[in-house]
Design a protein around this motif. Structure first.
Motif, PDB file in Angstrom:
ATOM      1  N   PRO A   1       0.822  -1.372  -0.118  1.00 43.49           N
ATOM      2  CA  PRO A   1      -0.077  -0.065  -0.082  1.00 43.49           C
ATOM      3  C   PRO A   1       0.715   1.238   0.067  1.00 43.49           C
ATOM      4  O   PRO A   1       1.917   1.380   0.647  1.00 43.49           O
ATOM      5  CB  PRO A   1      -0.726  -0.279   1.420  1.00 43.49           C
ATOM      6  CG  PRO A   1      -0.952  -1.598   1.668  1.00 43.49           C
ATOM      7  CD  PRO A   1       0.383  -2.186   1.174  1.00 43.49           C
ATOM      8  N   GLN A   2       0.558   2.508  -0.834  1.00 43.63           N
ATOM      9  CA  GLN A   2       1.029   3.639  -0.863  1.00 43.63           C
ATOM     10  C   GLN A   2       1.237   4.145   0.656  1.00 43.63           C
ATOM     11  O   GLN A   2       2.009   4.960   1.106  1.00 43.63           O
ATOM     12  CB  GLN A   2       0.622   4.449  -1.653  1.00 43.63           C
ATOM     13  CG  GLN A   2       0.489   4.039  -3.121  1.00 43.63           C
ATOM     14  CD  GLN A   2      -0.294   4.868  -4.105  1.00 43.63           C
ATOM     15  OE1 GLN A   2      -0.964   5.858  -3.840  1.00 43.63           O
ATOM     16  NE2 GLN A   2       0.008   4.615  -5.442  1.00 43.63           N
TER      17      GLN A   2
ATOM     18  N   ALA B   1      -3.466   3.195  -9.287  1.00 43.04           N
ATOM     19  CA  ALA B   1      -5.084   3.235  -9.262  1.00 43.04           C
ATOM     20  C   ALA B   1      -5.732   2.744  -8.296  1.00 43.04           C
ATOM     21  O   ALA B   1      -6.561   3.228  -7.446  1.00 43.04           O
ATOM     22  CB  ALA B   1      -5.540   2.913 -10.763  1.00 43.04           C
ATOM     23  N   ASN B   2      -4.766   1.539  -7.670  1.00 43.29           N
ATOM     24  CA  ASN B   2      -5.423   0.773  -6.591  1.00 43.29           C
ATOM     25  C   ASN B   2      -4.443   1.152  -5.327  1.00 43.29           C
ATOM     26  O   ASN B   2      -4.714   0.364  -4.309  1.00 43.29           O
ATOM     27  CB  ASN B   2      -5.356  -0.718  -6.901  1.00 43.29           C
ATOM     28  CG  ASN B   2      -6.517  -1.158  -7.743  1.00 43.29           C
ATOM     29  OD1 ASN B   2      -7.592  -1.424  -7.188  1.00 43.29           O
ATOM     30  ND2 ASN B   2      -6.147  -1.232  -9.057  1.00 43.29           N
ATOM     31  N   GLY B   3      -3.854   2.029  -5.211  1.00 42.57           N
ATOM     32  CA  GLY B   3      -3.152   2.709  -4.044  1.00 42.57           C
ATOM     33  C   GLY B   3      -1.992   1.751  -3.630  1.00 42.57           C
ATOM     34  O   GLY B   3      -1.658   1.832  -2.391  1.00 42.57           O
ATOM     35  N   LEU B   4      -1.389   1.313  -4.488  1.00 42.11           N
ATOM     36  CA  LEU B   4      -0.173   0.508  -4.482  1.00 42.11           C
ATOM     37  C   LEU B   4       1.209   0.945  -4.870  1.00 42.11           C
ATOM     38  O   LEU B   4       1.040   1.888  -6.031  1.00 42.11           O
ATOM     39  CB  LEU B   4      -0.655  -1.122  -5.216  1.00 42.11           C
ATOM     40  CG  LEU B   4      -1.636  -1.641  -4.485  1.00 42.11           C
ATOM     41  CD1 LEU B   4      -1.843  -3.046  -5.326  1.00 42.11           C
ATOM     42  CD2 LEU B   4      -1.559  -2.217  -3.165  1.00 42.11           C
ATOM     43  N   LYS B   5       1.964   0.387  -4.376  1.00 44.09           N
ATOM     44  CA  LYS B   5       3.340   0.973  -4.983  1.00 44.09           C
ATOM     45  C   LYS B   5       4.649  -0.244  -4.993  1.00 44.09           C
ATOM     46  O   LYS B   5       4.329  -1.091  -4.115  1.00 44.09           O
ATOM     47  CB  LYS B   5       4.194   2.125  -3.973  1.00 44.09           C
ATOM     48  CG  LYS B   5       4.471   1.652  -2.712  1.00 44.09           C
ATOM     49  CD  LYS B   5       5.225   2.879  -1.812  1.00 44.09           C
ATOM     50  CE  LYS B   5       5.403   2.497  -0.373  1.00 44.09           C
ATOM     51  NZ  LYS B   5       5.848   3.336   0.401  1.00 44.09           N
TER      52      LYS B   5
ATOM     53  N   VAL C   1      -7.086  -6.729  -4.348  1.00 37.27           N
ATOM     54  CA  VAL C   1      -7.153  -7.533  -2.896  1.00 37.27           C
ATOM     55  C   VAL C   1      -6.865  -6.687  -1.964  1.00 37.27           C
ATOM     56  O   VAL C   1      -7.520  -6.985  -0.817  1.00 37.27           O
ATOM     57  CB  VAL C   1      -6.450  -8.856  -3.066  1.00 37.27           C
ATOM     58  CG1 VAL C   1      -7.060  -9.914  -4.211  1.00 37.27           C
ATOM     59  CG2 VAL C   1      -4.911  -8.571  -3.162  1.00 37.27           C
ATOM     60  N   VAL C   2      -5.989  -5.891  -1.896  1.00 36.38           N
ATOM     61  CA  VAL C   2      -5.528  -4.932  -0.720  1.00 36.38           C
ATOM     62  C   VAL C   2      -6.748  -4.017  -0.280  1.00 36.38           C
ATOM     63  O   VAL C   2      -7.175  -3.980   0.657  1.00 36.38           O
ATOM     64  CB  VAL C   2      -4.108  -4.174  -1.090  1.00 36.38           C
ATOM     65  CG1 VAL C   2      -3.887  -3.183   0.041  1.00 36.38           C
ATOM     66  CG2 VAL C   2      -3.241  -5.263  -1.297  1.00 36.38           C
TER      67      VAL C   2
ATOM     68  N   GLU D   1      -2.728  -8.053   2.466  1.00 39.29           N
ATOM     69  CA  GLU D   1      -1.998  -6.593   2.740  1.00 39.29           C
ATOM     70  C   GLU D   1      -0.863  -6.431   1.664  1.00 39.29           C
ATOM     71  O   GLU D   1      -0.678  -5.298   1.683  1.00 39.29           O
ATOM     72  CB  GLU D   1      -1.288  -7.157   4.082  1.00 39.29           C
ATOM     73  CG  GLU D   1      -2.056  -6.956   5.428  1.00 39.29           C
ATOM     74  CD  GLU D   1      -2.926  -8.481   5.590  1.00 39.29           C
ATOM     75  OE1 GLU D   1      -4.045  -8.290   5.592  1.00 39.29           O
ATOM     76  OE2 GLU D   1      -2.057  -9.311   5.269  1.00 39.29           O
ATOM     77  N   ALA D   2      -0.619  -6.953   0.715  1.00 42.99           N
ATOM     78  CA  ALA D   2       0.421  -6.961  -0.102  1.00 42.99           C
ATOM     79  C   ALA D   2       0.231  -7.626  -1.329  1.00 42.99           C
ATOM     80  O   ALA D   2      -0.514  -8.928  -1.173  1.00 42.99           O
ATOM     81  CB  ALA D   2       1.893  -7.004   0.227  1.00 42.99           C
ATOM     82  N   ILE D   3       0.864  -7.572  -2.694  1.00 40.45           N
ATOM     83  CA  ILE D   3       0.603  -8.488  -3.625  1.00 40.45           C
ATOM     84  C   ILE D   3       2.066  -8.667  -4.233  1.00 40.45           C
ATOM     85  O   ILE D   3       2.865  -8.047  -4.354  1.00 40.45           O
ATOM     86  CB  ILE D   3      -0.206  -7.947  -4.838  1.00 40.45           C
ATOM     87  CG1 ILE D   3       0.361  -6.491  -5.405  1.00 40.45           C
ATOM     88  CG2 ILE D   3      -1.698  -7.562  -4.157  1.00 40.45           C
ATOM     89  CD1 ILE D   3      -0.317  -6.235  -6.555  1.00 40.45           C
ATOM     90  N   ALA D   4       2.090  -9.763  -4.978  1.00 42.63           N
ATOM     91  CA  ALA D   4       2.844 -10.171  -6.145  1.00 42.63           C
ATOM     92  C   ALA D   4       2.400 -10.454  -7.371  1.00 42.63           C
ATOM     93  O   ALA D   4       1.526 -11.380  -7.534  1.00 42.63           O
ATOM     94  CB  ALA D   4       4.054 -11.321  -5.503  1.00 42.63           C
TER      95      ALA D   4
END
Length: 229
Positions: free
Chosen positions: A104-105, A186-190, A165-166, A172-175
């Motif tokens: 998450p950002q 766009a989904n608030g991830l970095k 999914v987050v 909580e995180a993705i790969a």
């Protein structure tokens, strides 16, 4: 006959046909779009099999294909000890995407895998279960995190759009695979600064487990000459 497996539809199929065509070999489907066999023109002794990109790694590893075009990420994910059972003949320069770790950002202090490891340990102490990382790439993700010393996590399977999914609070995180990173943002991830697992592209593979007679090897030599390999 050498069996060459290529993706059966979409841009990967079109780009594969173009790649061989630029090297003087014509690949085309037999008959209508529902046919899963094809024709190779410009060289003798090669037959074309049209399969999903996800099937091709297993068929190569099983020796039912002599050659195959698929993503380098799919081979590494689906074939244990892939580098003993297959050999890369050519990186084809299309189908590029990166398999990465994203968080998450809002995690402003988390930029590296060491940071993720610290957060994962704290998460387990606080919540009583391991931090969840959603992915379709279990083997590659697990190996990568083990090599970098990240321990307190669990992988959860993602069958749909992993980027969501987050936000949906199922991980909580993705790969995941990304080309531009726009969907992640766009989904608030970095993406973690050292979170590159594998940079993938379409690749021509040779099966080491397929039957290679003298005639097969002669055909392969001729094919490699035509392709400039």
């Amino acid at each position: 006959m050498i069996r060459l497996g290529v993706p059966s539809k979409g841009r990967l199929m079109e780009k594969t046909f173009d790649w061989f065509g630029a090297r003087g070999l014509s690949l085309r489907k037999n008959g209508n779009d529902r046919e899963y066999a094809g024709v190779v023109e410009g060289i003798e002794g090669v037959e074309l099999a049209l399969l999903s990109a996800g099937e091709i790694p297993r068929e190569l590893a099983a020796g039912r294909l002599h050659l195959g075009v698929t993503g380098s990420d799919l081979v590494r994910e689906k074939v244990a000890g892939w580098d003993l059972r297959l050999r890369e003949l050519a990186h084809m320069g299309f189908g590029g995407a990166d398999l990465i770790i994203a968080v998450p950002q809002a995690w402003v202090d988390v930029d590296t895998l060491d940071d993720l490891d610290a957060v994962a340990a704290a998460f387990r102490r606080t919540h009583g279960f391991r931090l969840r990382i959603a992915t379709k790439y279990h083997r590659l993700t697990r190996e990568f995190l083990r090599e970098h010393g990240v321990a307190d996590y669990q992988l959860v399977d993602s069958q749909g759009a992993t980027e969501g999914v987050v936000r949906n609070e199922t991980a909580e995180a993705i790969a995941d695979i990304t080309s531009t990173g726009e969907t992640l943002r766009a989904n608030g991830l970095k993406i973690l600064s050292d979170g590159m697992i594998h940079s993938s592209q379409a690749t021509l593979f040779k099966s080491n487990t397929a039957p290679w007679s003298d005639a097969h090897r002669a055909t392969l030599d001729a094919l490699e000459d035509r392709l400039g390999l």
